[in-house]
Structure formats: structure tokens, C-alpha cells
Design an enzyme around this catalytic site. Structure first.
Site, PDB file in Angstrom:
ATOM      1  N   ARG A 167       4.248 -24.654 -28.689  1.00  0.00           N
ATOM      2  CA  ARG A 167       4.998 -23.537 -28.101  1.00  0.00           C
ATOM      3  C   ARG A 167       5.667 -23.947 -26.794  1.00  0.00           C
ATOM      4  O   ARG A 167       5.740 -23.172 -25.846  1.00  0.00           O
ATOM      5  CB  ARG A 167       4.084 -22.323 -27.876  1.00  0.00           C
ATOM      6  CG  ARG A 167       3.407 -21.797 -29.115  1.00  0.00           C
ATOM      7  CD  ARG A 167       4.416 -21.330 -30.174  1.00  0.00           C
ATOM      8  NE  ARG A 167       3.702 -20.913 -31.380  1.00  0.00           N
ATOM      9  CZ  ARG A 167       3.398 -21.741 -32.374  1.00  0.00           C
ATOM     10  NH1 ARG A 167       3.777 -23.010 -32.319  1.00  0.00           N
ATOM     11  NH2 ARG A 167       2.759 -21.319 -33.427  1.00  0.00           N
ATOM     12  N   SER A 242       3.170 -12.497 -31.590  1.00  0.00           N
ATOM     13  CA  SER A 242       1.954 -13.004 -30.949  1.00  0.00           C
ATOM     14  C   SER A 242       2.148 -13.056 -29.435  1.00  0.00           C
ATOM     15  O   SER A 242       3.049 -13.735 -28.958  1.00  0.00           O
ATOM     16  CB  SER A 242       1.622 -14.401 -31.482  1.00  0.00           C
ATOM     17  OG  SER A 242       1.399 -14.362 -32.872  1.00  0.00           O
ATOM     18  N   GLU A 338       2.608 -15.798 -24.357  1.00  0.00           N
ATOM     19  CA  GLU A 338       3.796 -16.459 -24.902  1.00  0.00           C
ATOM     20  C   GLU A 338       5.095 -15.895 -24.321  1.00  0.00           C
ATOM     21  O   GLU A 338       5.979 -16.649 -23.951  1.00  0.00           O
ATOM     22  CB  GLU A 338       3.815 -16.349 -26.436  1.00  0.00           C
ATOM     23  CG  GLU A 338       2.882 -17.300 -27.144  1.00  0.00           C
ATOM     24  CD  GLU A 338       3.226 -17.433 -28.628  1.00  0.00           C
ATOM     25  OE1 GLU A 338       4.412 -17.352 -28.958  1.00  0.00           O
ATOM     26  OE2 GLU A 338       2.302 -17.636 -29.426  1.00  0.00           O
TER      27      GLU A 338
END
Length: 342
Positions: A167, A242, A338
């Protein structure tokens, strides 16, 4: 210059959390030819600037004090093709899921496990999006960028130059605020090697009646079904997918936690490192379905924070902090969000 600037524009339609904030100034960029003029105009030079894609990885906690530029760069073209594969370039403003489905319709595989991820093509390399055992970095040949510090001059970064990680990428670090992703080049295959071993893909394929070797389109359909059953549609319930990364911890800590919690999922993540499942940690801490006003932990997927309609970004951020604090107190594991919080 064909750009039009607007004052005090609501950003609620432009972020998937549905947070009701506004931008001081707002414009839409449809044509890269307008970029040099944009970089030289007064609204750009007078304050902070946010280039906005699909708004699916953002949490606004206040009105944006500067200029928001909505990227609407469009177009998909084949750069090279042979009997085994294709090199295809997609503009940054293309919606991600329709692009994935287009590639599958053409018989090109590689992106099927990344079906139904919200956002745009341009955001994919920045976040190095991933799902169901696949990461977008594995298909990216190069990323085309505009150098905002050099009049928008084109810069092409090869895969290695993007410094992809979990990520993460150079676009979130050294290149943040300097290189604007304008297009992405994908190397896709005509001889599929599908990945069905992650999550419940194999089980979903069986429920679909798929026997033998599934096609990439079969895998895409299975992923869509799984995601639809677990994850809320942002058009119906505000969310950013998420909210937390799966934490990667020291192997010693992981061993201690697994001894205390034998059911805890854990996966190798390099020498001396172990990846844990953030959703499991949140769920096992008793927070699935937890709600404070209109800010809540989703009742079907604890990894997702949702806005039931009237939550502010500040309230979503406060809920996220409660989740982080609770997980750390119980497991000694720090969860990292995130989405970008603005």
C-alpha cells in the site's frame, strides 16, 4: 485555457465517505494541454492544491482552504501487442473497475483479482492497490507523470522507479506533491495464470458452478460477488473501503499473540516479519458494528468505517482513533489508516 473556476463548491459528491465539506475553489482538468496554464494561474499559485481522483481514499475533516482540481483525463489505448500479451495505457481519470472489466472483455488477464475496487486508474499505483492475493504493481510496466515543479513536463517512471511496497509507492513519499500521475501502462497477458488460492475465491467459484480451470472473467465475477457480500456500496453507505492497513509486526510479537489468540490469522511478510489481519483484530476486540452517532464500524466487515449519513470527517477520525487505541491496548499492535486525512 479551457478551465473554469468555481467558488465554494461542495465536495460531498466527490468523496466516497460523503462528507459535507466544500472547496474554496474548484476546477476540472479534462485535457493535459491545459496543465501548464493551470500551473501558472493565480488560483493555483495562491494556496494549497489538491488533485482529486475518485475520492475513495480521502477523509475530509474540514473545508478545503485552496484549489481542488478534479482529474477527468480519459482514454485507453494499446501501445504494443503480440501473441502472448499486450501493453495498454489508461489515462488517470478512467474509473478503475470499468477499466478492469474492459481488459477482461478484450481477453487480457492480470487485473481480475482487483475487480470492484473503487477509485481511478491514476490512484492505483499511488496506493499500490491490492486484493485477493494480487497487487497492481505486478502488472504495471510504467507510470506516466507530469512534473508539477517543471511546468508539467512529462516524466515516465518504470516499475522499479515507483518503489512499490505494501500500500505504498514513491508517489506517497518523495514524489508526493511533485509528480502527478496522468496515465498508467499495464503489461497484461493473453495466457492467463489465475490466482484462486486467496480468501474464498475457490469456494465462490464452486458456488457459481465453475468446474475445472476458471477463466479470468470467472475469477472477476467471483471477486465481485465476495466484495459485494462483505463491503458496502459507497453510493448507498459512505465509506472508503478498507480503512486500516494490515499491520506487519516483528515475528516475536506475532508468536506471542498467536500463543494468546490461536485463531489469529498471520502470514509471512519477509525475514523476521509477520502480517496480521487488521479486520480480525478489530472484530476480535468487539468493535464490529460499533457506532457513535452516524460514524460506525461496518457490521459485516470490521476493516471498513462507514458514514450512516450525517457523520462529519472529525467524527469518523475520532472513531478511527478509538479503534486504533482499543486494538493497541488489547494486542500491542498499531493500526495505520489507509485514507489520507485532510
Amino acid at each position: 485555457m479551457s478551465l473554469t473556476f468555481h467558488e465554494r463548491v461542495s465536495l460531498k459528491p466527490y468523496n466516497t465517505f460523503g462528507i459535507a465539506v466544500s472547496a474554496r475553489r474548484f476546477t476540472t482538468l479534462h485535457d493535459l494541454d491545459d496543465l501548464p496554464a493551470l500551473l501558472d494561474c493565480a488560483p493555483y499559485r495562491e494556496g494549497p492544491v489538491l488533485f482529486l481522483g475518485g475520492g475513495s481514499n480521502l477523509l475530509f475533516t474540514r473545508d478545503y482552504p485552496g484549489l481542488v482540481v478534479k482529474l477527468e483525463l480519459s482514454g485507453v489505448r494499446v501501445l504494443a501487442e503480440d501473441e502472448t500479451g499486450v501493453l495498454v495505457e489508461a489515462a488517470a481519470g478512467e474509473a478503475w473497475h470499468p477499466f478492469v472489466r474492459l481488459t477482461l472483455a478484450e481477453g487480457w488477464s492480470g487485473l481480475e483479482n482487483l475487480s470492484l475496487i473503487p477509485g481511478t486508474v491514476g490512484a492505483a499505483p499511488i496506493q499500490n492497490i491490492g486484493a485477493y492475493g494480487a497487487e497492481v504493481k505486478d502488472t504495471i510496466e510504467a507510470v506516466v507523470c507530469a512534473d508539477l515543479d517543471n511546468g508539467g513536463a512529462e516524466v515516465v517512471l518504470g516499475n522499479a522507479d515507483c518503489r512499490f511496497a505494501y500500500r505504498d509507492s514513491v508517489f506517497k513519499r518523495e514524489a508526493a506533491g511533485r509528480l502527478l500521475v496522468t496515465a498508467v501502462r499495464f503489461r497484461l497477458s493473453k495466457t492467463p495464470d489465475v490466482k484462486t488460492g486467496y480468501g474464498d475465491i475457490a469456494g465462490e467459484l464452486a458456488r457459481m458452478g465453475i468446474e475445472g480451470e476458471p477463466t479470468p472473467l470467472n475469477v472477476s465475477e467471483a471477486v465481485i460477488r465476495i466484495r459485494s457480500s462483505k463491503l458496502p456500496d459507497p453510493a448507498e453507505l459512505g465509506n472508503a473501503g478498507s480503512f486500516f492497513k494490515n499491520p506487519i509486526v516483528d515475528a516475536t510479537l506475532a508468536e506471542q499473540l498467536v500463543e494468546r489468540f490461536p485463531a489469529m490469522p498471520h502470514y509471512p511478510a519477509g525475514e523476521g516479519r509477520v502480517k496480521l489481519a487488521a479486520g480480525w483484530l478489530i472484530d476480535a476486540a468487539g468493535l464490529k458494528g460499533y457506532r457513535e452517532g452516524d460514524a460506525a464500524v461496518h457490521d459485516r466487515q470490521a476493516l471498513v468505517l462507514v458514514n450512516h449519513g450525517g457523520a462529519s470527517g472529525v467524527e469518523i477520525r475520532a472513531l478511527a482513533q478509538k479503534v486504533q487505541d482499543t486494538v493497541f491496548e488489547r494486542y500491542g499492535v498499531a493500526l495505520e489508516p489507509e485514507p489520507i486525512v485532510l
